[in-house]
Structures are given as structure tokens and as C-alpha cells.
Design a protein around this motif. Sequence first.
Motif, mmCIF file in Angstrom:
data_model
loop_
_atom_site.group_PDB
_atom_site.id
_atom_site.type_symbol
_atom_site.label_atom_id
_atom_site.label_comp_id
_atom_site.label_asym_id
_atom_site.label_seq_id
_atom_site.Cartn_x
_atom_site.Cartn_y
_atom_site.Cartn_z
ATOM 1 N N LEU A 142 62.791 16.209 -13.897
ATOM 2 C CA LEU A 142 62.066 15.267 -14.736
ATOM 3 C C LEU A 142 61.216 14.283 -13.937
ATOM 4 C CD1 LEU A 142 64.820 14.419 -17.396
ATOM 5 C CD2 LEU A 142 62.817 15.892 -17.672
ATOM 6 N N ILE A 143 61.505 14.131 -12.666
ATOM 7 C CA ILE A 143 60.759 13.154 -11.849
ATOM 8 C C ILE A 143 59.867 13.862 -10.831
ATOM 9 C CG2 ILE A 143 62.507 11.370 -12.136
ATOM 10 C CD1 ILE A 143 63.423 12.017 -9.255
ATOM 11 N N ARG A 144 59.468 15.092 -11.113
ATOM 12 C CA ARG A 144 58.593 15.805 -10.183
ATOM 13 C C ARG A 144 57.283 15.069 -9.905
ATOM 14 N NH1 ARG A 144 58.263 21.785 -12.551
ATOM 15 N NH2 ARG A 144 58.222 20.514 -14.463
ATOM 16 N N PRO A 145 56.642 14.446 -10.908
ATOM 17 C CA PRO A 145 55.429 13.674 -10.566
ATOM 18 C C PRO A 145 55.695 12.554 -9.567
ATOM 19 C CG PRO A 145 55.550 14.065 -12.923
ATOM 20 C CD PRO A 145 56.861 14.509 -12.360
ATOM 21 N N ALA A 146 56.833 11.880 -9.720
ATOM 22 C CA ALA A 146 57.171 10.808 -8.786
ATOM 23 C C ALA A 146 57.446 11.364 -7.393
ATOM 24 C CB ALA A 146 58.388 10.029 -9.288
ATOM 25 N N VAL A 147 58.119 12.506 -7.320
ATOM 26 C CA VAL A 147 58.403 13.135 -6.029
ATOM 27 C C VAL A 147 57.106 13.542 -5.337
ATOM 28 C CG1 VAL A 147 59.477 15.124 -4.910
ATOM 29 C CG2 VAL A 147 60.703 13.916 -6.712
ATOM 30 N N ALA A 148 56.168 14.101 -6.111
ATOM 31 C CA ALA A 148 54.874 14.480 -5.529
ATOM 32 C C ALA A 148 54.111 13.255 -5.037
ATOM 33 C CB ALA A 148 54.052 15.240 -6.560
ATOM 34 N N THR A 149 54.176 12.161 -5.795
ATOM 35 C CA THR A 149 53.512 10.930 -5.380
ATOM 36 C C THR A 149 54.085 10.414 -4.071
ATOM 37 O OG1 THR A 149 53.114 10.354 -7.698
ATOM 38 C CG2 THR A 149 52.925 8.584 -6.078
ATOM 39 N N VAL A 150 55.412 10.386 -3.981
ATOM 40 C CA VAL A 150 56.066 9.932 -2.753
ATOM 41 C C VAL A 150 55.724 10.859 -1.591
ATOM 42 C CG1 VAL A 150 58.304 9.575 -1.628
ATOM 43 C CG2 VAL A 150 57.939 8.778 -3.961
ATOM 44 N N ALA A 151 55.687 12.166 -1.848
ATOM 45 C CA ALA A 151 55.399 13.125 -0.783
ATOM 46 C C ALA A 151 54.014 12.898 -0.183
ATOM 47 C CB ALA A 151 55.519 14.552 -1.322
ATOM 48 N N VAL A 152 53.019 12.696 -1.027
ATOM 49 C CA VAL A 152 51.653 12.494 -0.530
ATOM 50 C C VAL A 152 51.529 11.157 0.186
ATOM 51 C CG1 VAL A 152 49.244 12.225 -1.209
ATOM 52 C CG2 VAL A 152 50.642 13.988 -2.285
#
Length: 279
Positions: free
Chosen positions: A194-204
Motif C-alpha cells: 500500500l505504500i509503494r509510492p512512498a517507497v519509490a519516493t524515498v528510493a529516488v
Amino acid sequence: MQQKVTRYAGATFTQVILAGYTVLALFPIVLIVINAFKNRAAIFDSPLALPNSESWSLIGFEKAMKNAHFFSFFGNSAIVTVTSLALILFFGAMAAWALSEYKFRGSRWLMAFFAFGIMVPIRLGTVSILKIMVSLDLVNTLTALVLVYVAQGLPLAIMILSEFMQQIPKELKEAARCDGVGEFKIFFQVILPLIRPAVATVAVFTMVPIWNDLWFPLILAPGEETQTITLGVQQFIGQYATDWNAVLASLSLAVLPVLVLYMFFSRQLIRGITAGAVK
């Protein structure tokens, strides 16, 4: 009618500002790339011109590829970045889950401590970090860089991920618990998807400073076998002469991983940023 005109003018002004900032941000990258494909004379004579039949040259890429240590530098950067990113996302997500889901004495102070870690630049503690690495015999190792980058990226990761986790409905988690699902399965099978967008944001946001960093590789891992790509490019810069073809070509190749990461995670990144803006 006047309100519509005001809204249109405001929207137009915002778009102009954003477009100007985009041009300002992309200009150095475009300048590096177009000059990487030109000969030395064309770089100095017309740096803003596109390569043509007379100025076209791949000599910079040939020099970079022929360098015996270039791929080693590239590999060191990849190892440090991927390892640091994986540890930051793993430990950051687990810490964010603990702080957002379980309330205990001192949790607010712990969250404030991580927020303080965002505000204070880690470079202020360079001397202390160097002393610690010397005492642990980790100087000129990739492990030293990984440890520093994990400490640098965890506060931001925890703050972003915890904010997203707090928005997940409690009913969803309680329903999983009522079905007998364990906490680890709830975390890995319910929360993380459910938090994949947040994980992608943190990754970048985490990868770019790590990949582009020159400060800590220069201090903690300046050895020939542990140099990263940003530090390895410095070998083309001499005291009296600089091989600009090789420098620009190396920098162009160093930009590729960041662009690839953005292409893969751009949709999730935009969703994460817009969701954070709405919240």
C-alpha cells in the motif's frame, strides 16, 4: 469572470515558474551530454552548439572505456548505492511501522530525534566519523560508505514512510489481525504494497545524493580499489591540464543509472509526491 481570469493568470504564472525551473535544472545536464560528443576544440569554441559532422567525436568515451579502473569505479558506486538503498528502505520501513503503529513511552522523542537528523547535515560530523572508521579499521572499504549513507538516509525515510503508514485505515489492519494474520505478514503483505509510492519516493530521493556524493568517498575511501565513479572522474583532471572529453563522457555515463531509476519509478514517484501534498 474576474475570478476565472485571476485563476488563469495564477495558473499561467505557476506554469512559467515551473518551466523556468525545469530549464534551469536540466541545462547543466544537457550541456554535459552534448559536449561529451564533441572534440576538444568544439567544446571551447562553441559549448552551447549541438554536435555536427565536424565537431562530432567519441574520443571521450573511448578514453573512459579504455581506462582500466573505470568499470571498477562504476561497480563500486553501484554496490554502495544498491546496498545502502536496500538497507535504508528495509530498516526505514520497519522503524516507520513501529513508530506509527505501536505507541510506547518515548516514541514522540524518538520521532523528534529522527526529525533532528534531517535538519542537521551529516557532514558536520565528518571528523568524528573518520575517527570511528579508523578505530574500526574500515577506512578504504565500501562498508564505511554504506554505513554512513544508511545513517544519512534513515531519518528522511522514516519520516516519509511513517506519515504514509498513518494514513492506512486501522480497520484494514484490525481485520487482518482478527483473521489470525501475524504482525510480520501484515507488514510485508498488507502495509508494504500500500505504500509503494512512498517507497519509490524515498528510493529516488535517497539514491541521487548517494550516487553523486564526492565528499565521503574522498575522505573515507580514496583508495584506488574503492573509488566511486564521481571520485574516479577526478583522475582526468590534472593540475596543469584537464582531459575534458574524458571528464564529460564519464559524467554522462554516470547520469544513466539515475535516469533509468527515474524511468522505472516515475509513476510511483509522482503518486507519492502528490499524495504527500494532499496529506
